[in-house]
Design a protein around this motif. Structure first.
Motif, PDB file in Angstrom:
ATOM      1  N   ASN A  69       0.776  -1.121  -0.012  1.00 34.48           N
ATOM      2  CA  ASN A  69       0.101  -0.203   0.096  1.00 34.48           C
ATOM      3  C   ASN A  69       0.813   1.291   0.205  1.00 34.48           C
ATOM      4  OD1 ASN A  69       0.166   1.508   2.960  1.00 34.48           O
ATOM      5  ND2 ASN A  69       0.205  -0.736   3.044  1.00 34.48           N
ATOM      6  N   GLY A  70       0.291   2.148  -0.656  1.00 40.09           N
ATOM      7  CA  GLY A  70       1.046   3.560  -0.657  1.00 40.09           C
ATOM      8  C   GLY A  70       0.072   4.446  -1.533  1.00 40.09           C
ATOM      9  N   ALA A  71       0.291   5.681  -1.363  1.00 35.13           N
ATOM     10  CA  ALA A  71      -0.153   6.854  -2.297  1.00 35.13           C
ATOM     11  C   ALA A  71      -1.791   6.606  -2.394  1.00 35.13           C
ATOM     12  CB  ALA A  71       0.178   6.742  -3.783  1.00 35.13           C
ATOM     13  N   GLY A  72      -2.381   6.307  -1.180  1.00 32.04           N
ATOM     14  CA  GLY A  72      -3.711   5.953  -1.044  1.00 32.04           C
ATOM     15  C   GLY A  72      -4.474   4.762  -1.706  1.00 32.04           C
ATOM     16  N   GLN A  73      -3.505   4.015  -2.006  1.00 30.67           N
ATOM     17  CA  GLN A  73      -4.009   2.728  -2.774  1.00 30.67           C
ATOM     18  C   GLN A  73      -3.694   1.379  -2.124  1.00 30.67           C
ATOM     19  OE1 GLN A  73      -1.638   2.905  -6.509  1.00 30.67           O
ATOM     20  NE2 GLN A  73      -2.310   5.007  -7.036  1.00 30.67           N
ATOM     21  N   HIS A  74      -4.609   0.641  -2.001  1.00 31.38           N
ATOM     22  CA  HIS A  74      -4.228  -0.746  -1.597  1.00 31.38           C
ATOM     23  C   HIS A  74      -3.202  -1.473  -1.927  1.00 31.38           C
ATOM     24  CE1 HIS A  74      -8.679  -0.745  -0.500  1.00 31.38           C
ATOM     25  NE2 HIS A  74      -8.215  -0.890   0.650  1.00 31.38           N
ATOM     26  N   VAL A  75      -3.124  -1.430  -3.368  1.00 27.07           N
ATOM     27  CA  VAL A  75      -1.735  -1.897  -3.977  1.00 27.07           C
ATOM     28  C   VAL A  75      -1.352  -1.101  -5.149  1.00 27.07           C
ATOM     29  CG1 VAL A  75      -1.115  -3.773  -5.854  1.00 27.07           C
ATOM     30  CG2 VAL A  75      -2.723  -4.460  -3.759  1.00 27.07           C
ATOM     31  N   GLN A  76      -0.112  -0.788  -5.008  1.00 22.26           N
ATOM     32  CA  GLN A  76       0.363   0.308  -6.156  1.00 22.26           C
ATOM     33  C   GLN A  76       0.699  -0.659  -7.337  1.00 22.26           C
ATOM     34  OE1 GLN A  76       3.077   3.385  -4.515  1.00 22.26           O
ATOM     35  NE2 GLN A  76       3.137   1.833  -2.748  1.00 22.26           N
ATOM     36  N   HIS A  77       0.771   0.097  -8.576  1.00 22.60           N
ATOM     37  CA  HIS A  77       0.951  -0.566  -9.839  1.00 22.60           C
ATOM     38  C   HIS A  77       2.155   0.280 -10.623  1.00 22.60           C
ATOM     39  CE1 HIS A  77      -0.545  -1.551 -14.019  1.00 22.60           C
ATOM     40  NE2 HIS A  77       0.345  -2.678 -13.798  1.00 22.60           N
ATOM     41  N   ALA A  78       2.858  -0.118 -11.245  1.00 22.22           N
ATOM     42  CA  ALA A  78       3.824   0.479 -12.306  1.00 22.22           C
ATOM     43  C   ALA A  78       4.032  -0.436 -13.591  1.00 22.22           C
ATOM     44  CB  ALA A  78       4.987   1.171 -11.604  1.00 22.22           C
ATOM     45  N   THR A  79       4.543   0.291 -14.630  1.00 20.95           N
ATOM     46  CA  THR A  79       4.656  -0.274 -15.901  1.00 20.95           C
ATOM     47  C   THR A  79       5.980   0.053 -16.325  1.00 20.95           C
ATOM     48  OG1 THR A  79       3.468   0.959 -17.130  1.00 20.95           O
ATOM     49  CG2 THR A  79       2.519  -1.048 -16.416  1.00 20.95           C
ATOM     50  N   SER A  80       6.812  -0.894 -16.997  1.00 19.19           N
ATOM     51  CA  SER A  80       7.998  -0.620 -17.496  1.00 19.19           C
ATOM     52  C   SER A  80       8.387  -1.601 -18.854  1.00 19.19           C
ATOM     53  CB  SER A  80       9.443  -0.771 -16.735  1.00 19.19           C
ATOM     54  OG  SER A  80      10.576  -0.595 -17.137  1.00 19.19           O
ATOM     55  N   ALA A  81       9.107  -1.003 -19.734  1.00 19.21           N
ATOM     56  CA  ALA A  81       9.577  -2.043 -20.962  1.00 19.21           C
ATOM     57  C   ALA A  81      10.917  -2.562 -20.622  1.00 19.21           C
ATOM     58  CB  ALA A  81       9.725  -0.872 -22.214  1.00 19.21           C
ATOM     59  N   ASP A  82      11.839  -1.971 -19.600  1.00 20.11           N
ATOM     60  CA  ASP A  82      13.218  -2.501 -19.368  1.00 20.11           C
ATOM     61  C   ASP A  82      13.580  -2.515 -18.077  1.00 20.11           C
ATOM     62  OD1 ASP A  82      13.089   0.331 -18.610  1.00 20.11           O
ATOM     63  OD2 ASP A  82      14.463   1.053 -20.053  1.00 20.11           O
ATOM     64  N   LEU A  83      12.693  -2.611 -17.120  1.00 27.26           N
ATOM     65  CA  LEU A  83      13.090  -2.875 -15.436  1.00 27.26           C
ATOM     66  C   LEU A  83      13.661  -1.592 -15.139  1.00 27.26           C
ATOM     67  CD1 LEU A  83      13.737  -6.505 -15.367  1.00 27.26           C
ATOM     68  CD2 LEU A  83      11.944  -5.460 -14.761  1.00 27.26           C
ATOM     69  N   THR A  84      13.907  -0.628 -15.796  1.00 21.99           N
ATOM     70  CA  THR A  84      14.930   0.586 -15.426  1.00 21.99           C
ATOM     71  C   THR A  84      13.948   1.832 -15.559  1.00 21.99           C
ATOM     72  OG1 THR A  84      16.863  -0.216 -16.408  1.00 21.99           O
ATOM     73  CG2 THR A  84      16.677   2.206 -16.046  1.00 21.99           C
ATOM     74  N   HIS A  85      13.014   2.171 -16.461  1.00 24.47           N
ATOM     75  CA  HIS A  85      12.491   3.311 -16.560  1.00 24.47           C
ATOM     76  C   HIS A  85      10.778   2.981 -16.200  1.00 24.47           C
ATOM     77  CE1 HIS A  85      15.695   3.998 -18.994  1.00 24.47           C
ATOM     78  NE2 HIS A  85      15.833   5.252 -18.666  1.00 24.47           N
ATOM     79  N   TRP A  86      10.049   3.686 -15.057  1.00 26.32           N
ATOM     80  CA  TRP A  86       8.863   3.075 -14.846  1.00 26.32           C
ATOM     81  C   TRP A  86       7.856   4.360 -14.944  1.00 26.32           C
ATOM     82  CZ3 TRP A  86       7.933  -1.973 -13.521  1.00 26.32           C
ATOM     83  CH2 TRP A  86       8.973  -2.771 -13.385  1.00 26.32           C
ATOM     84  N   ARG A  87       6.783   3.666 -15.077  1.00 30.41           N
ATOM     85  CA  ARG A  87       5.481   4.694 -15.241  1.00 30.41           C
ATOM     86  C   ARG A  87       4.569   4.160 -14.111  1.00 30.41           C
ATOM     87  NH1 ARG A  87       0.356   5.055 -16.957  1.00 30.41           N
ATOM     88  NH2 ARG A  87       0.388   2.757 -18.022  1.00 30.41           N
ATOM     89  N   VAL A  88       4.504   5.042 -13.386  1.00 27.69           N
ATOM     90  CA  VAL A  88       3.519   4.669 -11.925  1.00 27.69           C
ATOM     91  C   VAL A  88       1.887   4.929 -12.398  1.00 27.69           C
ATOM     92  CG1 VAL A  88       2.841   5.140  -9.860  1.00 27.69           C
ATOM     93  CG2 VAL A  88       5.134   5.340 -10.514  1.00 27.69           C
ATOM     94  N   ASP A  89       1.069   3.866 -12.140  1.00 27.72           N
ATOM     95  CA  ASP A  89      -0.285   3.931 -12.492  1.00 27.72           C
ATOM     96  C   ASP A  89      -0.945   4.812 -11.273  1.00 27.72           C
ATOM     97  OD1 ASP A  89      -2.848   3.642 -13.043  1.00 27.72           O
ATOM     98  OD2 ASP A  89      -2.677   1.519 -13.137  1.00 27.72           O
ATOM     99  N   GLY A  90      -1.790   5.627 -11.421  1.00 32.14           N
ATOM    100  CA  GLY A  90      -2.388   6.473 -10.456  1.00 32.14           C
ATOM    101  C   GLY A  90      -3.618   5.737  -9.679  1.00 32.14           C
ATOM    102  N   ALA A  91      -4.101   4.644 -10.462  1.00 30.11           N
ATOM    103  CA  ALA A  91      -5.320   3.947 -10.113  1.00 30.11           C
ATOM    104  C   ALA A  91      -4.954   2.775  -9.157  1.00 30.11           C
ATOM    105  CB  ALA A  91      -6.060   3.178 -11.227  1.00 30.11           C
ATOM    106  N   ASP A  92      -5.666   2.383  -8.138  1.00 28.99           N
ATOM    107  CA  ASP A  92      -5.758   1.348  -7.281  1.00 28.99           C
ATOM    108  C   ASP A  92      -6.105   0.205  -7.923  1.00 28.99           C
ATOM    109  OD1 ASP A  92      -5.548  -0.493  -5.121  1.00 28.99           O
ATOM    110  OD2 ASP A  92      -6.628   0.781  -3.618  1.00 28.99           O
ATOM    111  N   VAL A  93      -5.160  -0.812  -8.316  1.00 31.45           N
ATOM    112  CA  VAL A  93      -5.476  -2.069  -9.015  1.00 31.45           C
ATOM    113  C   VAL A  93      -6.372  -3.011  -7.979  1.00 31.45           C
ATOM    114  CG1 VAL A  93      -3.649  -1.960 -10.403  1.00 31.45           C
ATOM    115  CG2 VAL A  93      -3.457  -3.098  -8.334  1.00 31.45           C
ATOM    116  N   LEU A  94      -6.482  -2.733  -6.821  1.00 30.28           N
ATOM    117  CA  LEU A  94      -7.338  -3.655  -5.799  1.00 30.28           C
ATOM    118  C   LEU A  94      -8.240  -2.609  -5.222  1.00 30.28           C
ATOM    119  CD1 LEU A  94      -7.939  -6.315  -4.542  1.00 30.28           C
ATOM    120  CD2 LEU A  94      -6.338  -5.670  -2.899  1.00 30.28           C
ATOM    121  N   PRO A  95      -9.227  -1.874  -5.632  1.00 35.98           N
ATOM    122  CA  PRO A  95     -10.038  -0.913  -5.122  1.00 35.98           C
ATOM    123  C   PRO A  95     -10.645  -1.229  -3.717  1.00 35.98           C
ATOM    124  CG  PRO A  95     -10.831  -1.537  -7.311  1.00 35.98           C
ATOM    125  CD  PRO A  95      -9.734  -2.359  -7.003  1.00 35.98           C
TER     126      PRO A  95
END
Length: 468
Positions: A76-102
């Motif tokens: 948990n963090g940023a007001g979310q139960h479960v945080q989520h982020a995506t990457s193409a190379d494990l180095t540069h990440w884009r953080v998802d603002g939505a809670d994937v477990l609402p």
């Protein structure tokens, strides 16, 4: 008993002693004559010294690759139960603002701060999320299940209660998945250190249905806390199979500051017995402070086909746990992490034109070797998770004096895979004190490498080397 090798005076009638080379900390022996690695451009190295790959609070990371995209999930963090982020190379990440477990399961206390350590995997018909939350009935942390057709969520809870909840043993946390021969398993920790119980913390392996929503057999205990450096607990299991052996990674000690660390154990069978390494794999000290409290790890294959270990580490004021990634290699089935010091003892080195004798030292060591000829040397065979720049640290003692009895520095000539690589200096310490050198840069190829230390100026006793 550990043996130490000293570079001291010797007569011409030196005894030639050959010892098998190996990795000392884990007891792994290298081939007597490692084959040269083929020369090829190496991909960019992943090392924690380069800093976190995601400089925000993202604890207990779990990574799943779907197509060409890596999906990371965190506590948990940023007001979310479960945080989520995506990457193409494990180095540069884009953080998802939505809670994937609402929403949590109806069995769970609706408190985001008590949702920990998500685990996600592709179940063939969608994606399964295992998560830790507080069970209303037992007031213990327990493992629940949620499902989603997409790795981005939203995941919806399933089941009338938690999947795993041994209340009498402190509950259950830190689920992780493993699959072999068409059978899905869940690994988990009973939270015996919680709630004033003061009990054991076992890591378990238990079969589940393919989608992870049902347990299909009993749990097998794998390891528990039984090393001084683990202190009261082990947790956060991750299981892989490499080189025909099962490698069980885990975190140990309290997570809250520098003392958190990562260890491992190996086995020839899935259910064990698992043999722990002599010491931890990653610590604040092994990273020379570049990562604080490394733990909550996961293992994933990078876009170049090499293994990576991803984990969290504290920021400078211990308010956030950042996401780190490092190259991971396996030396005869035992892990080596780029940037984390690996110790190789002198007793496992190859010693040429040297004498080894029983001679008690003030430090308590025995079996001291002597090197003083131009062709005398000590060779260590060391393993690199990936090619490129590394650092060599030598644990030594130096009580050398000049002709007037004044203390002097000593030195050894260094060669790496047969090529001259400079000189390793040893400031004066007295013979009864062990100290580590400040660090000597060296370039290693991926896999096994031969490091040779030969006589240069005066003498130094060697306890072993660390390579990071």
């Amino acid at each position: 008993m550990r043996r130490r090798i000293a570079a001291c005076g010797l007569t011409a009638a030196a005894l030639i002693l050959i010892l098998i080379l190996g990795q000392a900390q884990a007891g792994t022996h290298a081939p007597a004559a490692p084959a040269p690695a083929a020369a090829a451009p190496a991909p960019a190295a992943a090392a924690p010294a380069d800093g976190p790959v995601l400089a925000r609070n993202f604890p207990d990371p779990d990574i799943v690759k779907v197509g060409r995209t890596y999906h990371a999930y965190a506590t948990n963090g940023a007001g979310q139960h479960v945080q989520h982020a995506t990457s193409a190379d494990l180095t540069h990440w884009r953080v998802d603002g939505a809670d994937v477990l609402p929403a949590l399961g109806a069995w769970a206390v609706p408190d985001r701060g008590l949702v920990w350590a998500p685990e996600v995997y592709d179940n063939g018909a969608g994606f399964t999320l295992h998560y830790t939350a507080r069970d209303r009935a037992s007031d213990r942390q327990c493992v629940g299940v949620a499902l989603s057709p997409s790795p981005e969520g939203p995941f919806r809870p399933v089941g009338d209660g938690p999947l795993i909840c041994p209340a009498a043993e402190g509950g259950a946390i830190d689920a992780a998945s493993y699959t072999e021969n068409g059978q899905r398993y869940v690994l988990w920790k009973n939270d015996g250190n919680c709630c004033g119980l003061g009990g054991d913390t076992w890591l378990h392996l238990q079969p589940t249905s393919w989608d992870g929503t049902r347990l299909t057999g009993g749990a097998t205990r794998l390891v528990k806390q039984d090393r001084e450096w683990e202190d009261p607990l082990v947790e956060a299991p991750t299981l892989v199979r490499r080189g025909g052996r099962y490698v069980l990674f885990y975190s140990a000690h309290f997570y809250s500051r520098d003392q958190y660390r990562t260890g491992y154990a190996v086995a020839d069978r899935l259910t064990g017995p698992y043999a722990k390494a002599a010491g931890p794999l990653m610590t604040t000290d092994s990273f020379a402070g570049a990562v604080r409290g490394p733990g909550g790890q996961d293992v994933v294959t990078g876009p170049d086909g090499r293994d990576r270990i991803v984990f969290h580490g504290w920021n400078a004021d211990y308010t956030q746990r950042f996401l780190y990634a490092a190259d991971l290699g396996f030396a005869a089935g035992r892990p080596v992490v780029r940037g984390s010091k690996t110790f190789y003892e002198a007793e496992d080195a190859r010693v040429v034109n040297a004498v080894v004798r029983d001679a008690p030292l003030a430090s308590g060591g025995k079996a001291v070797g002597r090197i003083d000829h131009a062709d005398s040397h000590v060779e260590f065979t060391v393993f690199a998770a990936s090619a490129g720049a590394h650092t060599l640290f030598v644990r030594y003692g130096n009580g050398s004096q000049d002709g007037a009895g004044a203390p002097v520095a000593a030195a050894h000539r260094l060669t790496v895979n047969g090529a001259a690589a400079g000189v390793v200096p040893y400031p004066h310490t007295n013979w009864d004190r062990w100290r580590s050198t400040a660090g000597t840069p060296l370039v290693l190829r991926a896999g096994w490498n031969t490091i040779r230390l030969a006589k240069d100026a005066y003498y130094a006793e060697l306890d072993g080397v660390d390579v990071a």
